[in-house]
Design a protein around this motif. Structure first.
Motif, PDB file in Angstrom:
ATOM      1  N   ASP A  10      29.551 -36.101  -3.454  1.00  0.00           N
ATOM      2  CA  ASP A  10      30.203 -34.659  -3.421  1.00  0.00           C
ATOM      3  C   ASP A  10      30.300 -34.012  -1.978  1.00  0.00           C
ATOM      4  O   ASP A  10      29.367 -34.485  -0.984  1.00  0.00           O
ATOM      5  CB  ASP A  10      29.478 -33.592  -4.132  1.00  0.00           C
ATOM      6  N   TYR A  20      24.071 -23.060 -12.957  1.00  0.00           N
ATOM      7  CA  TYR A  20      24.764 -24.001 -13.034  1.00  0.00           C
ATOM      8  C   TYR A  20      24.738 -24.998 -14.423  1.00  0.00           C
ATOM      9  O   TYR A  20      25.520 -25.168 -15.015  1.00  0.00           O
ATOM     10  CB  TYR A  20      24.535 -25.300 -12.038  1.00  0.00           C
ATOM     11  N   ALA A  66      31.773 -28.348 -10.259  1.00  0.00           N
ATOM     12  CA  ALA A  66      31.153 -28.516  -9.019  1.00  0.00           C
ATOM     13  C   ALA A  66      31.861 -27.830  -7.731  1.00  0.00           C
ATOM     14  O   ALA A  66      31.183 -27.322  -6.946  1.00  0.00           O
ATOM     15  CB  ALA A  66      31.257 -29.951  -8.757  1.00  0.00           C
ATOM     16  N   LEU A 104      23.278 -32.659  -7.537  1.00  0.00           N
ATOM     17  CA  LEU A 104      24.324 -32.526  -8.455  1.00  0.00           C
ATOM     18  C   LEU A 104      24.268 -33.571  -9.712  1.00  0.00           C
ATOM     19  O   LEU A 104      24.454 -33.101 -10.726  1.00  0.00           O
ATOM     20  CB  LEU A 104      25.463 -32.434  -7.704  1.00  0.00           C
ATOM     21  N   ARG A 138      23.908 -32.539 -13.593  1.00  0.00           N
ATOM     22  CA  ARG A 138      25.101 -32.903 -14.386  1.00  0.00           C
ATOM     23  C   ARG A 138      24.127 -33.734 -15.646  1.00  0.00           C
ATOM     24  O   ARG A 138      24.618 -33.590 -16.680  1.00  0.00           O
ATOM     25  CB  ARG A 138      25.811 -34.048 -13.875  1.00  0.00           C
TER      26      ARG A 138
END
Ligand SMILES: Cc1cc2nc3c(=O)[nH]c(=O)nc-3n(C[C@H](O)[C@H](O)[C@H](O)COP(=O)(O)OP(=O)(O)OC[C@H]3O[C@@H](n4cnc5c(N)ncnc54)[C@H](O)[C@@H]3O)c2cc1C
Ligand code: FES
Lengths: 394, 106
Positions: free
Chosen positions: A16, A28, A35, A110, A114
Motif C-alpha cells: 500500500d 478502521y 484503505a 494494514l 484487514r
C-alpha cells in the motif's frame, strides 16, 4: 516540502501507499473506511513531487562500500544518502506455545487489520494478550462489535510500562464498564490447537478458556536487521546523533527504528510525533541544513469514546498530581520531585495542549500549583511567577 | 459529489469533489490540497488540520463539539470560522463549502 532537487526513491515492503497506522487499532476495524482513507498522501502527489515509489519491495542488503541497496527483486539502486525509516515489527507469541496458529494475530500493518476485520464478529470470543495501548484499543474495538473479550496482562497491572497506576485505574474501570474481562498478573501458558487454529487458552493461574481469536499486543522490536548486517551501530535501535545521522555519515535513520540522544540518554520512541518530527530533521540534515532533533513527545489513544492525550515523557517520575476534568475526564501530571515531566490528559484537551506548550517553552509549573484544584490551569503561569513562589525553577 | 473549495495558504483555489461521509480533512488530503498536515489522521488529537470556514457557511455546519473547541483554543491563529477539518463530515448539502487554510499548522 523543502524544495529538494535531488532524485528521491521511496522503497517500502508493504504494497500500500504509506498510511496512518493509528486508526488500525481504532476506527478502521469497525468502520467501512477504505484503505485510501488512511493514505498519508495521494498517489498523484508522489508523482508531482517526483518521488519514485518502489512499493512491495524489500531491501535485502545494504552495501555501504559501494553505496547501494539490493532489493528482493534483484535490482540494485545506488544512493548518495540513505534514510532508514524501517519502523518496528510486532513481537509474536512463540510457536512453542501455539503462537503460529492461524487465528493468532498481531496488529501492525494494514494486512493485519484487514485479516482482523474478517475475524471480528458479534458474539465471537477474543483473547487479547497484553494490556498496553494496542491491546486496550483492540479490546475496545472488539467490544463495540459485540465480541466477548478477555484481556490478560502478565504484569501486575495494565499500562505498567507506559503510565501511572492512576491512569491505569481509569482505563481498567472504563473497560470493566464496557464488559471486558481484565485479568492482571496473569500470563499465557499455552494455546491448544485444532486444525491449525487456537481453540483454547491455558493461563498460568491454572484456568482455561475457549477462544475464537487471539490478538497479541506484546510490544514491538525495532527493525534494525538491515543496519546491523551492514555494520552500523545498533543498541536498542539504530544509533543516531542529534541530526539523525548513523555511524555512517551518508546514512540516516528516523522513527520507530532510531535511537537518538535525549537529555543525556539514548532513547527510542514509538509515536507519530517522533516519526513526523524526526523525519523532518533527517530530511533537512540530508540537504545539508544544520538542525537538531529536540522533541516535545506527544501521543494519544482512543478507547470507546474516551480520548487519552499524553504530552512529555513520564520516565523517572516519583509523584503525580491528579486533577478532575470535564466530560468525566482526568489529568495526571507527572513530576520528578518538583520537575514537571509529562501529563496524561483524559478527555481533557486543554490540559494536553497546555502541557505541550509548557514543555516546548521549558516552563515548569511546579508540583504545588497542579496539586491545588482551586488553581485554574490558565492561571498557573501567574501563580508560579508570584513572589511567594520565586523559589520555583522556571 | 459535493464540491469543496479550498484556498491554499498561498491563495491558490482548489476545487475538490468530496465523497459524502468522508471528512473535509480526508477530501483535502486525498486531493493533495496543501496546508493541512493531519498528523493524527483525523482523531481530533493534533490540531494540524485547522481551517477557516467561510462566513457564509459557518452557521450551516453542525457546531464543533466541546473536545474540538478545547483543541481549537490552542490552534495557531484561531479566528471566527476556525474548525478542525477532520471533525466536519461531508454532507450532500455542503456543495460549494469554502475553507481557507492557515499559513502554518503549528
Ligand atoms: C495499531 C497501531 C496503533 C498506533 N497508534 C498510535 C497512536 O495512537 N498514536 C501514536 O502517536 N502512535 C501510534 N502508533 C505508532 C505509530 O504508528 C508508529 O510510531 C509509526 O508508524 C512509526 O513510523 P515509522 O515510519 O518509523 O515506521 P513504520 O510506520 O513501522 O514504517 C516502516 C515501514 O518500513 C518498511 N520496511 C521495514 N524494513 C524494510 C526493508 N528492509 N525494505 C523495505 N521496507 C522495509 C515496513 O514494511 C514499514 O512499512 C500506532 C501503531 C500501531 C501499529
Ligand atoms: S487530523 Fe489531527 S486533529 Fe484533525
Amino acid at each position: 516540502m523543502l524544495g529538494c532537487r535531488h532524485e528521491i526513491t521511496l522503497i517500502g515492503e508493504e504494497p500500500d501507499l504509506p498510511y496512518h497506522r493509528p486508526p488500525l487499532s481504532k476506527k478502521y476495524v469497525t468502520s467501512l473506511t477504505e484503505a485510501e482513507g488512511l493514505y498519508l498522501k495521494p498517489k498523484q502527489l508522489y508523482e508531482s513531487e517526483h518521488i519514485e515509489l518502489r512499493l512491495g519491495c524489500r531491501i535485502k542488503s545494504l552495501n555501504r562500500l559501494e553505496k547501494s541497496v539490493t532489493l528482493d527483486d534483484g535490482a540494485t539502486l545506488p544512493y548518495d544518502s540513505l534514510a532508514l525509516a524501517t519502523g518496528a515489527t510486532a513481537r509474536r507469541l512463540p510457536a512453542s506455545i501455539g503462537g503460529d496458529a492461524t487465528n493468532v494475530y498481531t496488529l501492525r500493518t494494514l494486512a493485519d487489520a484487514r485479516a482482523l476485520r474478517d475475524e471480528f464478529a458479534e458474539g465471537r470470543r477474543l483473547l487479547v494478550i497484553g494490556g498496553g495501548y494496542i491491546g486496550l484499543e483492540t479490546a475496545a474495538v472488539a467490544r463495540s462489535l459485540g465480541m466477548q473479550v478477555t484481556l490478560i496482562e502478565q504484569a501486575e497491572r495494565i499500562l505498567k510500562r507506559v503510565a501511572s497506576a492512576e491512569t491505569a485505574s481509569y482505563f481498567r474501570a472504563l473497560h470493566l464498564q464496557n464488559g471486558v474481562v481484565i485479568r492482571e498478573g496473569v500470563g499465557l501458558d499455552g494455546l491448544e490447537l485444532l486444525a491449525g487454529r487456537a481453540v483454547r487458552a491455558r493461563l498460568d493461574d491454572g484456568s482455561q478458556m475457549d477462544i475464537d481469536v487471539v490478538v497479541a499486543g506484546i510490544g514491538v522490536n525495532p527493525a534494525t536487521e538491515l543496519a546491523e548486517r551492514a555494520g552500523l551501530a545498533v543498541v536498542n535501535g539504530i544509533v543516531v546523533d542529534a541530526c539523525g545521522r548513523t555511524s555512517d555519515p551518508s546514512i540516516y535513520a528516523s522513527g520507530d527504528c532510531a535511537s537518538f540522544p535525549y537529555r543525556g540518554l539514548h532513547i527510542r520512541l514509538e509515536s507519530i510525533q517522533n516519526a513526523v518530527d524526526m523525519a523532518d530533521v533527517v530530511a533537512r540534515s540530508m540537504l545539508g541544513e544544520e538542525t537538531r532533533y529536540l522533541p516535545t513527545p506527544w501521543f494519544w489513544s482512543d478507547q470507546y469514546t474516551t480520548k487519552l492525550q499524553i504530552a512529555g515523557l513520564h520516565h523517572g517520575y516519583n509523584r503525580v498530581a491528579v486533577r478532575e476534568a470535564p466530560r468525566a475526564g482526568l489529568s495526571v501530571w507527572y513530576f520528578d520531585d518538583d520537575r514537571f515531566l509529562a501529563v496524561d490528559a483524559i478527555n481533557d484537551p486543554k490540559a494536553f495542549m497546555t502541557a505541550k506548550r509548557w514543555l516546548m517553552a521549558g516552563f515548569n509549573p511546579g508540583f504545588d500549583a497542579l496539586a491545588d484544584p482551586s488553581v485554574e490551569l490558565s492561571a498557573i503561569p501567574e501563580f508560579v511567577l508570584t513572589p511567594k513562589n520565586t523559589t520555583q525553577e522556571i | 459529489m459535493p464540491t469543496i473549495i479550498f484556498i491554499e495558504p498561498d491563495g491558490t483555489e482548489k476545487q475538490v469533489g468530496a465523497r459524502v461521509g468522508q471528512t473535509v480533512m480526508e477530501a483535502a488530503v486525498q486531493n493533495g490540497v496543501k496546508g493541512i498536515d493531519a498528523d493524527c489522521g483525523g482523531s481530533c488529537s493534533c490540531a494540524t488540520c485547522h481551517g477557516y470556514v467561510d462566513e457564509a457557511w459557518q452557521e450551516k455546519l453542525e457546531p464543533a463539539d466541546s473536545m474540538e473547541l478545547d483543541m481549537l483554543d490552542f490552534a495557531y491563529q484561531r479566528s471566527e470560522g476556525s474548525r478542525l477539518t477532520c471533525q466536519i463530515v461531508v454532507g450532500e448539502e455542503m456543495d460549494g463549502l469554502m475553507i481557507r487554510l492557515p499559513v502554518s499548522q503549528a
